[in-house]
Every structure is written in structure tokens, then in C-alpha cells.
Motif scaffolding. Structure first.
Motif, short mmCIF file in Angstrom:
data_model
loop_
_atom_site.label_atom_id
_atom_site.label_comp_id
_atom_site.label_asym_id
_atom_site.label_seq_id
_atom_site.Cartn_x
_atom_site.Cartn_y
_atom_site.Cartn_z
N UNK A 87 0.98 -1.24 0.02
CA UNK A 87 0.11 -0.04 -0.03
C UNK A 87 0.87 1.32 -0.03
N UNK A 88 0.69 2.23 -0.94
CA UNK A 88 1.23 3.66 -0.97
C UNK A 88 0.36 4.34 -0.06
N UNK A 89 0.92 5.21 0.79
CA UNK A 89 0.31 6.36 1.46
C UNK A 89 -0.08 7.46 0.38
N UNK A 90 -1.06 8.16 0.38
CA UNK A 90 -1.32 9.23 -0.48
C UNK A 90 -2.18 10.31 0.49
N UNK A 91 -2.25 11.38 0.06
CA UNK A 91 -3.23 12.41 0.89
C UNK A 91 -4.20 12.55 -0.08
N UNK A 128 -0.36 -3.49 -11.18
CA UNK A 128 0.71 -2.85 -11.78
C UNK A 128 1.04 -3.82 -12.79
N UNK A 129 1.93 -3.35 -13.63
CA UNK A 129 2.38 -3.85 -14.93
C UNK A 129 2.70 -5.50 -14.86
N UNK A 130 3.21 -5.78 -13.82
CA UNK A 130 3.53 -7.39 -13.63
C UNK A 130 2.51 -8.31 -12.88
N UNK A 131 1.18 -7.68 -12.79
CA UNK A 131 0.15 -8.32 -12.13
C UNK A 131 0.15 -8.00 -10.38
N UNK A 132 1.27 -7.06 -10.03
CA UNK A 132 1.09 -7.00 -8.79
C UNK A 132 -0.04 -6.26 -8.34
N UNK A 133 -0.28 -6.22 -6.89
CA UNK A 133 -1.70 -5.73 -6.41
C UNK A 133 -1.03 -4.49 -5.65
N UNK A 134 -1.66 -3.22 -6.05
CA UNK A 134 -1.03 -1.93 -5.27
C UNK A 134 -2.32 -1.39 -4.54
N UNK A 135 -2.22 -0.99 -3.61
CA UNK A 135 -3.16 -0.23 -2.73
C UNK A 135 -2.78 1.32 -2.65
N UNK A 136 -3.88 2.27 -2.86
CA UNK A 136 -3.75 3.47 -2.23
C UNK A 136 -4.21 3.71 -0.84
N UNK A 137 -3.58 4.03 0.12
CA UNK A 137 -4.18 4.23 1.26
C UNK A 137 -4.09 5.82 1.85
N UNK A 138 -5.33 6.38 1.98
CA UNK A 138 -5.22 7.72 2.68
C UNK A 138 -5.97 7.86 3.99
N UNK A 139 -5.09 8.06 4.88
CA UNK A 139 -5.75 8.19 6.31
C UNK A 139 -6.44 9.46 6.58
N UNK A 140 -7.57 9.35 7.17
CA UNK A 140 -8.20 10.68 7.73
C UNK A 140 -8.07 10.72 9.02
#
Length: 141
Positions: A87-91, A128-140
Motif C-alpha cells: 500500500x502506498x500512502x497518499x493524501x 501494476x504492469x507485472x500483475x502486482x496488487x497495489x493499494x492507495x491508502x489515505x488516512x483521515x
């Protein structure tokens, strides 16, 4: 956790967590908490499958999933196993999701507001391009 400012494309991008499908729940909890010194931040899921979020020490996390009858056995070939996703953190999870959609990524879970063991967040998943599962995670707050 101080959110990075160096990424001009995905606002607030950084690592939020790496999710691991455990083989032995108690052994994994003991290893990450007792051996590596990670602190439990949240526990969620249900009686049939517990999920624990552990602080690595710098505000990023390891997310442990309790095995189920359908969980792959050790050594079994399975995409991303035992790491189920990262999971990648994002605002701004919604804007980040639209950005990767425009770039051609397959969105597998549209942005969704959730409550996870006392954590309020917006999450979204894509591949992602290799089939990897990626999550965006925005904390409130």
C-alpha cells in the motif's frame, strides 16, 4: 508519520503498509511483535479471519492476515504470495486512482471510505504492469 513531499505526481506518496499472508498466525504475530519489536496499531477483520496492522517503527506498517482454509500452503505458487499487496500512502486516494486509471492501470477496487480498527481511511486497489496488487491508502484524522 511524516508524509513525503518529493513525489509531484501522487500527492503525499510513501509506503503505508505491506500485507503478508501468514502461514502460522501465532508464530507470525510473535515474530513481528516480539522479535522485531513492532507495535500493534489496529486489529480488524472477523472471527474467521483476523487482520492486524503493526507499526514498523517509522510510521509505515506490516499488515498480517490470519490464514484460512483457502490460504496457500508454504511453497505453493500463487501471485504475490506470501506478500498479498503493498500500500502506498497518499493524501488524495481518489486523485491518485484517477491518475493510474488514465495511465491504463486496471482498477480492481474503486476508492472506498472504510473504518479499520479505529483507523478512518480511503482505500483503492489496482494492478501494476507485472500483475502486482497495489493499494492507495489515505488516512483521515
Amino acid at each position: 508519520m511524516a508524509i513525503g513531499t518529493k513525489n509531484a505526481v501522487v500527492q503525499g506518496c510513501g509506503t503505508h503498509h505491506i500485507a503478508v499472508q501468514t502461514r502460522d498466525w501465532d508464530e507470525s504475530l510473535s515474530f513481528y511483535q516480539d522479535v522485531l519489536g513492532m507495535e500493534r496499531v489496529a486489529e480488524f477483520g472477523g472471527a474467521d479471519r483476523k487482520i492486524v496492522l503493526l507499526d514498523v517503527g517509522d510510521g509505515s506498517h506490516i499488515e498480517l492476515f490470519q490464514p484460512t482454509a483457502d490460504s496457500p500452503a508454504a511453497g505453493a505458487e500463487s501471485p504475490n504470495d506470501p506478500v498479498t499487496h503493498f500500500a502506498l500512502a497518499t493524501t488524495d486516494a481518489r486523485a491518485a486512482t484517477e491518475h493510474v486509471r488514465q495511465a491504463g492501470a486496471k482498477i480492481t477496487v474503486e476508492p472506498l471510505d472504510v473504518q479499520l480498527g479505529g483507523i478512518s481511511a480511503t482505500i483503492a486497489f489496482f494492478t501494476g504492469p507485472s500483475g502486482e496488487v497495489i493499494e492507495f491508502f489515505e488516512t483521515h484524522a
